[in-house]
Scaffold this active site. Sequence first.
Site, PDB file in Angstrom:
ATOM      1  N   GLU A 115      39.447  14.438   0.048  1.00 58.96           N
ATOM      2  CA  GLU A 115      38.001  14.413  -0.144  1.00 58.96           C
ATOM      3  C   GLU A 115      37.293  14.361   1.195  1.00 58.96           C
ATOM      4  O   GLU A 115      37.807  13.792   2.159  1.00 58.96           O
ATOM      5  CB  GLU A 115      37.626  13.163  -0.951  1.00 58.96           C
ATOM      6  N   CYS A 128      32.003  12.548   6.577  1.00 61.89           N
ATOM      7  CA  CYS A 128      33.116  11.616   6.451  1.00 61.89           C
ATOM      8  C   CYS A 128      34.353  12.446   6.105  1.00 61.89           C
ATOM      9  O   CYS A 128      34.344  13.192   5.125  1.00 61.89           O
ATOM     10  CB  CYS A 128      32.777  10.626   5.339  1.00 61.89           C
ATOM     11  N   CYS A 135      47.443   7.496   1.314  1.00 67.23           N
ATOM     12  CA  CYS A 135      47.424   6.530   2.414  1.00 67.23           C
ATOM     13  C   CYS A 135      48.577   5.547   2.195  1.00 67.23           C
ATOM     14  O   CYS A 135      48.889   5.182   1.062  1.00 67.23           O
ATOM     15  CB  CYS A 135      46.099   5.776   2.432  1.00 67.23           C
ATOM     16  N   CYS A 139      45.839  -1.035   0.954  1.00 67.22           N
ATOM     17  CA  CYS A 139      44.734  -1.988   0.720  1.00 67.22           C
ATOM     18  C   CYS A 139      44.508  -2.089  -0.795  1.00 67.22           C
ATOM     19  O   CYS A 139      44.361  -1.069  -1.474  1.00 67.22           O
ATOM     20  CB  CYS A 139      43.470  -1.529   1.431  1.00 67.22           C
ATOM     21  N   CYS A 142      41.540  -0.256  -2.754  1.00 69.10           N
ATOM     22  CA  CYS A 142      41.159   1.110  -2.358  1.00 69.10           C
ATOM     23  C   CYS A 142      41.859   2.144  -3.223  1.00 69.10           C
ATOM     24  O   CYS A 142      43.058   2.033  -3.495  1.00 69.10           O
ATOM     25  CB  CYS A 142      41.517   1.324  -0.889  1.00 69.10           C
ATOM     26  N   CYS A 358      36.003   6.611  -0.931  1.00 69.36           N
ATOM     27  CA  CYS A 358      37.130   7.493  -0.685  1.00 69.36           C
ATOM     28  C   CYS A 358      38.208   7.385  -1.758  1.00 69.36           C
ATOM     29  O   CYS A 358      38.541   6.317  -2.211  1.00 69.36           O
ATOM     30  CB  CYS A 358      37.726   7.230   0.690  1.00 69.36           C
TER      31      CYS A 358
HETATM   32  N1  SAH Z   1      42.158   3.730   6.778  1.00 69.85           N
HETATM   33  C1  SAH Z   1      40.867   3.581   7.386  1.00 69.85           C
HETATM   34  C2  SAH Z   1      39.795   4.424   6.694  1.00 69.85           C
HETATM   35  C3  SAH Z   1      39.576   3.985   5.286  1.00 69.85           C
HETATM   36  S1  SAH Z   1      38.088   4.366   4.424  1.00 69.85           S
HETATM   37  C4  SAH Z   1      40.466   2.117   7.366  1.00 69.85           C
HETATM   38  O1  SAH Z   1      41.162   1.319   6.757  1.00 69.85           O
HETATM   39  O2  SAH Z   1      39.467   1.784   7.992  1.00 69.85           O
HETATM   40  C5  SAH Z   1      36.812   3.516   5.209  1.00 69.85           C
HETATM   41  C6  SAH Z   1      36.453   2.129   4.662  1.00 69.85           C
HETATM   42  O3  SAH Z   1      36.177   2.109   3.269  1.00 69.85           O
HETATM   43  C7  SAH Z   1      37.537   1.115   4.916  1.00 69.85           C
HETATM   44  O4  SAH Z   1      36.972  -0.028   5.479  1.00 69.85           O
HETATM   45  C8  SAH Z   1      38.031   0.847   3.521  1.00 69.85           C
HETATM   46  O5  SAH Z   1      38.661  -0.396   3.414  1.00 69.85           O
HETATM   47  C9  SAH Z   1      36.762   0.946   2.708  1.00 69.85           C
HETATM   48  N2  SAH Z   1      36.949   1.095   1.257  1.00 69.85           N
HETATM   49  C10 SAH Z   1      38.022   1.579   0.610  1.00 69.85           C
HETATM   50  N3  SAH Z   1      37.837   1.535  -0.728  1.00 69.85           N
HETATM   51  C11 SAH Z   1      36.608   1.030  -0.935  1.00 69.85           C
HETATM   52  C12 SAH Z   1      35.833   0.742  -2.106  1.00 69.85           C
HETATM   53  N4  SAH Z   1      36.296   0.997  -3.315  1.00 69.85           N
HETATM   54  N5  SAH Z   1      34.599   0.205  -1.931  1.00 69.85           N
HETATM   55  C13 SAH Z   1      34.118  -0.020  -0.695  1.00 69.85           C
HETATM   56  N6  SAH Z   1      34.788   0.236   0.438  1.00 69.85           N
HETATM   57  C14 SAH Z   1      36.026   0.752   0.333  1.00 69.85           C
END
Ligand code: SAH
Length: 367
Positions: A115, A128, A135, A139, A142, A358
Amino acid sequence: MKLPVVDSTTVDSTAENGLSGESDARQHLLDLSTEELKAWIADHGLPAFRAGQILNWVFQRRITDFHEMSDLPKKLRDELDAAFRIFVTAEQEVVESSDGTDKLLVRLPDGGEVECVLLRDGNRRSICVSSQVGCAMGCVFCASGLDGVERNLTKGEILEQMLRLQARLEEDERLSHIVMMGMGEPLANLDRVLAALSVAKDQHGLGISPRRITISTVGLPKAIDRLAETGVPYNLAVSLHAPNEELRSELVPVNKQVGMQSVLDAADRYFASNGRRLTFEYVLLGGVNDSVEHARELQQLLRHRNVLLNVIPYNPVEGLPYQTPSSRSIARFREVLEAGGVNVKFRQRKGSDIDAACGQLRRNRSK
Ligand code: SAH
């Protein structure tokens, strides 16, 4: 709160983008470095400046068909077309939100999907971009990592997302910011991310200053050091999500191997190396990391650092047990940090009517 779905449209444009190229043996032009392109052109008996013309057509003038590159000799255009493809992906789905956010689900030549998003905010036009299919970081809240990682994106696949989003802009709109905050962990695919960003920042590429480019990471210390060694002043955003070791290891499992202190140390070294103010991201999960006590701990951790704390209220993912915090607890959290002298910004949820967080669009489609 869900934004109203006023003019959201979903266009399945696979057919018109043609996925016939899957067996196409031509090389992805966007994977080449400028030097490689110049060498190829020299091999074809032409001067190096032709490479600049080609890049100009692709990145500035948004042309993706060699035959339209009218200042190139006809023979060269034919030879380029026989050897290279400019776009190798297809727009599997295009979703436009009522707030000016456009999201693309991009299908890769091997069938993988990523995406990428265009966000409009005042004069800002931010994109973005994803760095991996899936990934590996895991986390827990996510959507991107629920099925693990499939593979790294190539340099060309990263650049192609940027070009596809740029192509959505009107004549009078200009791309201004790039955030590597899509699917995947950019620092786990650092070489290709850096190769793509070096084209993004190049005057003959997208011409975006590195000061307007942000790399978001879960916090991989060695890779943060490598990023610092490049000497290019990209902004670094570190996804912290918790104010202490125990909670962070729960929410961001890779923390068990890395340790929060070494993430903070690496971030401090990054700041020392180029003076770019760090961003820490903190996804606020109702009842999990949003108490006054958490806010106090976070304040202690950050108050002596030159950072921006970006608090993101959770964007719910179907099937996961996490919730957006109440507006009362968001306000409380904010008060503690602000009173404690932390520079804090609460991110507006953009595009939530189109699953813009994402990994969600891909996930919802594959169900
Ligand atoms: N791997 C990278 C990029 C991830 S996406 C990182 O960890 O930073 C960017 C941000 O969106 C990250 O801080 C991630 O934790 C957050 N994120 C992921 N899922 C989310 C959700 N459902 N709601 C809000 N933020 C989210």
